[in-house]
Scaffold this motif. Structure first.
Motif, PDB file in Angstrom:
ATOM      1  N   THR A 152      35.051  33.233  36.784  1.00 16.75           N
ATOM      2  CA  THR A 152      34.651  33.685  38.108  1.00 16.75           C
ATOM      3  C   THR A 152      35.489  32.941  39.131  1.00 16.75           C
ATOM      4  O   THR A 152      36.083  31.904  38.851  1.00 16.75           O
ATOM      5  CB  THR A 152      33.159  33.404  38.380  1.00 16.75           C
ATOM      6  OG1 THR A 152      32.928  31.987  38.266  1.00 16.75           O
ATOM      7  CG2 THR A 152      32.272  34.129  37.403  1.00 16.75           C
ATOM      8  N   GLY A 153      35.542  33.490  40.296  1.00 21.80           N
ATOM      9  CA  GLY A 153      36.305  32.870  41.377  1.00 21.80           C
ATOM     10  C   GLY A 153      35.948  33.585  42.659  1.00 21.80           C
ATOM     11  O   GLY A 153      34.863  34.145  42.793  1.00 21.80           O
ATOM     12  N   CYS A 154      36.870  33.611  43.602  1.00 27.42           N
ATOM     13  CA  CYS A 154      36.628  34.308  44.858  1.00 27.42           C
ATOM     14  C   CYS A 154      36.532  35.814  44.591  1.00 27.42           C
ATOM     15  O   CYS A 154      37.438  36.416  44.017  1.00 27.42           O
ATOM     16  CB  CYS A 154      37.751  34.011  45.848  1.00 27.42           C
ATOM     17  SG  CYS A 154      37.544  34.867  47.422  1.00 27.42           S
ATOM     18  N   ILE A 155      35.460  36.412  45.017  1.00 28.46           N
ATOM     19  CA  ILE A 155      35.213  37.839  44.791  1.00 28.46           C
ATOM     20  C   ILE A 155      36.305  38.698  45.414  1.00 28.46           C
ATOM     21  O   ILE A 155      36.650  39.769  44.916  1.00 28.46           O
ATOM     22  CB  ILE A 155      33.842  38.228  45.386  1.00 28.46           C
ATOM     23  CG1 ILE A 155      32.714  37.610  44.552  1.00 28.46           C
ATOM     24  CG2 ILE A 155      33.664  39.741  45.464  1.00 28.46           C
ATOM     25  CD1 ILE A 155      31.354  37.742  45.178  1.00 28.46           C
ATOM     26  N   PHE A 156      36.894  38.216  46.504  1.00 29.21           N
ATOM     27  CA  PHE A 156      37.833  39.021  47.271  1.00 29.21           C
ATOM     28  C   PHE A 156      39.289  38.843  46.841  1.00 29.21           C
ATOM     29  O   PHE A 156      40.183  39.449  47.426  1.00 29.21           O
ATOM     30  CB  PHE A 156      37.707  38.677  48.756  1.00 29.21           C
ATOM     31  CG  PHE A 156      36.282  38.637  49.241  1.00 29.21           C
ATOM     32  CD1 PHE A 156      35.503  39.779  49.221  1.00 29.21           C
ATOM     33  CD2 PHE A 156      35.714  37.449  49.678  1.00 29.21           C
ATOM     34  CE1 PHE A 156      34.186  39.760  49.641  1.00 29.21           C
ATOM     35  CE2 PHE A 156      34.391  37.414  50.107  1.00 29.21           C
ATOM     36  CZ  PHE A 156      33.626  38.576  50.092  1.00 29.21           C
ATOM     37  N   CYS A 157      39.552  38.025  45.842  1.00 27.49           N
ATOM     38  CA  CYS A 157      40.928  37.695  45.467  1.00 27.49           C
ATOM     39  C   CYS A 157      41.451  38.617  44.365  1.00 27.49           C
ATOM     40  O   CYS A 157      40.791  38.823  43.353  1.00 27.49           O
ATOM     41  CB  CYS A 157      41.014  36.236  45.010  1.00 27.49           C
ATOM     42  SG  CYS A 157      42.702  35.699  44.681  1.00 27.49           S
ATOM     43  N   LEU A 158      42.678  39.150  44.572  1.00 26.13           N
ATOM     44  CA  LEU A 158      43.301  39.997  43.552  1.00 26.13           C
ATOM     45  C   LEU A 158      44.361  39.256  42.746  1.00 26.13           C
ATOM     46  O   LEU A 158      44.957  39.827  41.840  1.00 26.13           O
ATOM     47  CB  LEU A 158      43.936  41.234  44.207  1.00 26.13           C
ATOM     48  CG  LEU A 158      42.957  42.275  44.762  1.00 26.13           C
ATOM     49  CD1 LEU A 158      43.714  43.472  45.329  1.00 26.13           C
ATOM     50  CD2 LEU A 158      41.987  42.743  43.689  1.00 26.13           C
ATOM     51  N   PHE A 159      44.622  37.999  43.071  1.00 30.15           N
ATOM     52  CA  PHE A 159      45.560  37.238  42.251  1.00 30.15           C
ATOM     53  C   PHE A 159      44.957  37.070  40.851  1.00 30.15           C
ATOM     54  O   PHE A 159      43.780  36.771  40.694  1.00 30.15           O
ATOM     55  CB  PHE A 159      45.834  35.855  42.857  1.00 30.15           C
ATOM     56  CG  PHE A 159      46.745  35.897  44.055  1.00 30.15           C
ATOM     57  CD1 PHE A 159      47.994  36.478  43.969  1.00 30.15           C
ATOM     58  CD2 PHE A 159      46.355  35.350  45.260  1.00 30.15           C
ATOM     59  CE1 PHE A 159      48.835  36.525  45.068  1.00 30.15           C
ATOM     60  CE2 PHE A 159      47.192  35.379  46.364  1.00 30.15           C
ATOM     61  CZ  PHE A 159      48.440  35.971  46.263  1.00 30.15           C
ATOM     62  N   GLY A 160      45.772  37.263  39.833  1.00 30.89           N
ATOM     63  CA  GLY A 160      45.297  37.144  38.459  1.00 30.89           C
ATOM     64  C   GLY A 160      44.524  38.346  37.972  1.00 30.89           C
ATOM     65  O   GLY A 160      43.913  38.315  36.905  1.00 30.89           O
ATOM     66  N   ILE A 161      44.558  39.441  38.742  1.00 31.22           N
ATOM     67  CA  ILE A 161      43.756  40.618  38.388  1.00 31.22           C
ATOM     68  C   ILE A 161      44.200  41.224  37.055  1.00 31.22           C
ATOM     69  O   ILE A 161      43.396  41.843  36.352  1.00 31.22           O
ATOM     70  CB  ILE A 161      43.834  41.674  39.509  1.00 31.22           C
ATOM     71  CG1 ILE A 161      42.794  42.784  39.322  1.00 31.22           C
ATOM     72  CG2 ILE A 161      45.239  42.274  39.607  1.00 31.22           C
ATOM     73  CD1 ILE A 161      41.382  42.373  39.532  1.00 31.22           C
ATOM     74  N   LEU A 162      45.456  41.028  36.665  1.00 32.45           N
ATOM     75  CA  LEU A 162      45.929  41.609  35.401  1.00 32.45           C
ATOM     76  C   LEU A 162      45.326  40.905  34.189  1.00 32.45           C
ATOM     77  O   LEU A 162      45.341  41.434  33.083  1.00 32.45           O
ATOM     78  CB  LEU A 162      47.455  41.557  35.326  1.00 32.45           C
ATOM     79  CG  LEU A 162      48.191  42.467  36.308  1.00 32.45           C
ATOM     80  CD1 LEU A 162      49.687  42.377  36.108  1.00 32.45           C
ATOM     81  CD2 LEU A 162      47.726  43.904  36.175  1.00 32.45           C
ATOM     82  N   GLN A 163      44.779  39.697  34.391  1.00 29.66           N
ATOM     83  CA  GLN A 163      44.087  39.000  33.309  1.00 29.66           C
ATOM     84  C   GLN A 163      42.599  39.341  33.297  1.00 29.66           C
ATOM     85  O   GLN A 163      41.860  38.913  32.416  1.00 29.66           O
ATOM     86  CB  GLN A 163      44.269  37.484  33.459  1.00 29.66           C
ATOM     87  CG  GLN A 163      45.583  36.951  32.929  1.00 29.66           C
ATOM     88  CD  GLN A 163      46.756  37.356  33.795  1.00 29.66           C
ATOM     89  OE1 GLN A 163      46.730  37.144  35.004  1.00 29.66           O
ATOM     90  NE2 GLN A 163      47.785  37.928  33.203  1.00 29.66           N
ATOM     91  N   ASP A 164      42.168  40.099  34.293  1.00 31.67           N
ATOM     92  CA  ASP A 164      40.746  40.465  34.390  1.00 31.67           C
ATOM     93  C   ASP A 164      40.657  41.830  35.069  1.00 31.67           C
ATOM     94  O   ASP A 164      40.119  41.964  36.160  1.00 31.67           O
ATOM     95  CB  ASP A 164      39.994  39.402  35.186  1.00 31.67           C
ATOM     96  CG  ASP A 164      38.489  39.610  35.192  1.00 31.67           C
ATOM     97  OD1 ASP A 164      37.999  40.396  34.366  1.00 31.67           O
ATOM     98  OD2 ASP A 164      37.808  39.001  36.041  1.00 31.67           O
ATOM     99  N   LYS A 165      41.190  42.854  34.411  1.00 27.86           N
ATOM    100  CA  LYS A 165      41.348  44.168  35.035  1.00 27.86           C
ATOM    101  C   LYS A 165      40.028  44.828  35.420  1.00 27.86           C
ATOM    102  O   LYS A 165      40.005  45.707  36.289  1.00 27.86           O
ATOM    103  CB  LYS A 165      42.143  45.096  34.109  1.00 27.86           C
ATOM    104  CG  LYS A 165      43.625  44.796  34.065  1.00 27.86           C
ATOM    105  CD  LYS A 165      44.366  45.882  33.311  1.00 27.86           C
ATOM    106  CE  LYS A 165      45.863  45.669  33.383  1.00 27.86           C
ATOM    107  NZ  LYS A 165      46.605  46.771  32.725  1.00 27.86           N
ATOM    108  N   ASP A 166      38.947  44.444  34.786  1.00 31.14           N
ATOM    109  CA  ASP A 166      37.654  45.071  35.084  1.00 31.14           C
ATOM    110  C   ASP A 166      36.873  44.329  36.164  1.00 31.14           C
ATOM    111  O   ASP A 166      35.677  44.547  36.328  1.00 31.14           O
ATOM    112  CB  ASP A 166      36.804  45.143  33.813  1.00 31.14           C
ATOM    113  CG  ASP A 166      37.381  46.101  32.788  1.00 31.14           C
ATOM    114  OD1 ASP A 166      38.038  47.073  33.195  1.00 31.14           O
ATOM    115  OD2 ASP A 166      37.177  45.871  31.578  1.00 31.14           O
ATOM    116  N   ARG A 167      37.545  43.463  36.896  1.00 35.16           N
ATOM    117  CA  ARG A 167      36.845  42.623  37.877  1.00 35.16           C
ATOM    118  C   ARG A 167      36.112  43.457  38.927  1.00 35.16           C
ATOM    119  O   ARG A 167      34.961  43.158  39.277  1.00 35.16           O
ATOM    120  CB  ARG A 167      37.848  41.690  38.562  1.00 35.16           C
ATOM    121  CG  ARG A 167      37.189  40.599  39.394  1.00 35.16           C
ATOM    122  CD  ARG A 167      38.209  39.792  40.153  1.00 35.16           C
ATOM    123  NE  ARG A 167      39.211  39.219  39.254  1.00 35.16           N
ATOM    124  CZ  ARG A 167      40.334  38.658  39.684  1.00 35.16           C
ATOM    125  NH1 ARG A 167      40.602  38.635  40.973  1.00 35.16           N
ATOM    126  NH2 ARG A 167      41.191  38.141  38.838  1.00 35.16           N
TER     127      ARG A 167
END
Length: 219
Positions: A152-167
């Motif tokens: 988990t992290g900042c809800i609004f952040c898209l950095f690293g989204i490719l490691q958590d595509k279903d965020r």
């Protein structure tokens, strides 16, 4: 630019592992991209608190999370009191599995969004199948995972989204109102750049742009 073009090399003359030509298209994105959000939302308030109180931070960063954190730990250890900004990082030598094993073993409370902590299945195992660890009730050497969020992290952040595509999908399940704020809203400013509004962050436009360029993030 060499990294963006995929031409950077390491000291052995091999292609650098830091080459990122797949992200070069973001230079022409119709929205601004910056790491400064983290400075304003997290780092500056923490530093201001330290300045006002004289207290120093204890953080839960781990050396395995990045090469930078590994090098910092190797150089300064867990208690980096000789830094310009002294801090303690007592979990530096822990691994992610150490944390999961500790929570599992001592039945400690943790955030619900992680789901359950369970033994990780081997590649040849079928989901739902009992592992040897569960069958023998002996968890020595077991690798654990979570059934919910991995991180988990900042809800609004898209950095690293490719490691958590279903965020974004997970956020919609957890908090639909907040997901609506993240996805909707937004407008173009006078420079033609897509920016947030008081109605929302407008991430639909951003995610659609990423999809058009080969990075498909579901929402």
């Amino acid at each position: 630019m060499a990294k963006l073009n995929g031409t950077a090399v390491d000291k052995n003359g091999d292609k650098s592992k830091y080459n990122i030509p797949q992200y070069k298209f973001l230079l022409d994105a119709p929205f601004r991209i910056s790491h400064k959000c983290c400075d304003y939302m997290k780092k500056k308030p923490a530093k201001q608190y330290e300045k006002e109180t004289g207290r120093l931070p204890i953080v839960a960063t781990m050396a395995e999370e990045s090469n930078l954190r590994l090098q910092k730990w190797l150089k300064h250890g867990c208690n980096a009191f000789d830094l310009k900004r002294p801090m303690s990082a007592p979990m530096s030598f822990w691994s992610e599995n150490d944390v999961l094993e500790y929570l599992f073993k001592y039945e400690l409370d943790y955030a619900e969004c992680y789901g359950k902590i369970i033994p990780k299945l081997d590649k040849e195992q079928i989901e739902g199948q009992i592992t040897i660890y569960e069958a023998t009730n002996d968890y020595r050497g077991c690798q654990f995972c979570t059934t919910g969020c991995k991180r988990t992290g900042c809800i609004f952040c898209l950095f690293g989204i490719l490691q958590d595509k279903d965020r974004i999908i997970k956020l919609e399940k957890e908090d639909k109102r907040l997901a609506d704020y993240v996805l909707n809203g937004g407008e173009y400013d006078n420079e033609g750049m897509w920016i947030p509004t008081n109605k929302g962050l407008g991430y639909i436009k951003i995610l659609d742009f990423l999809k058009e360029n080969g990075l498909d993030i579901p929402y």
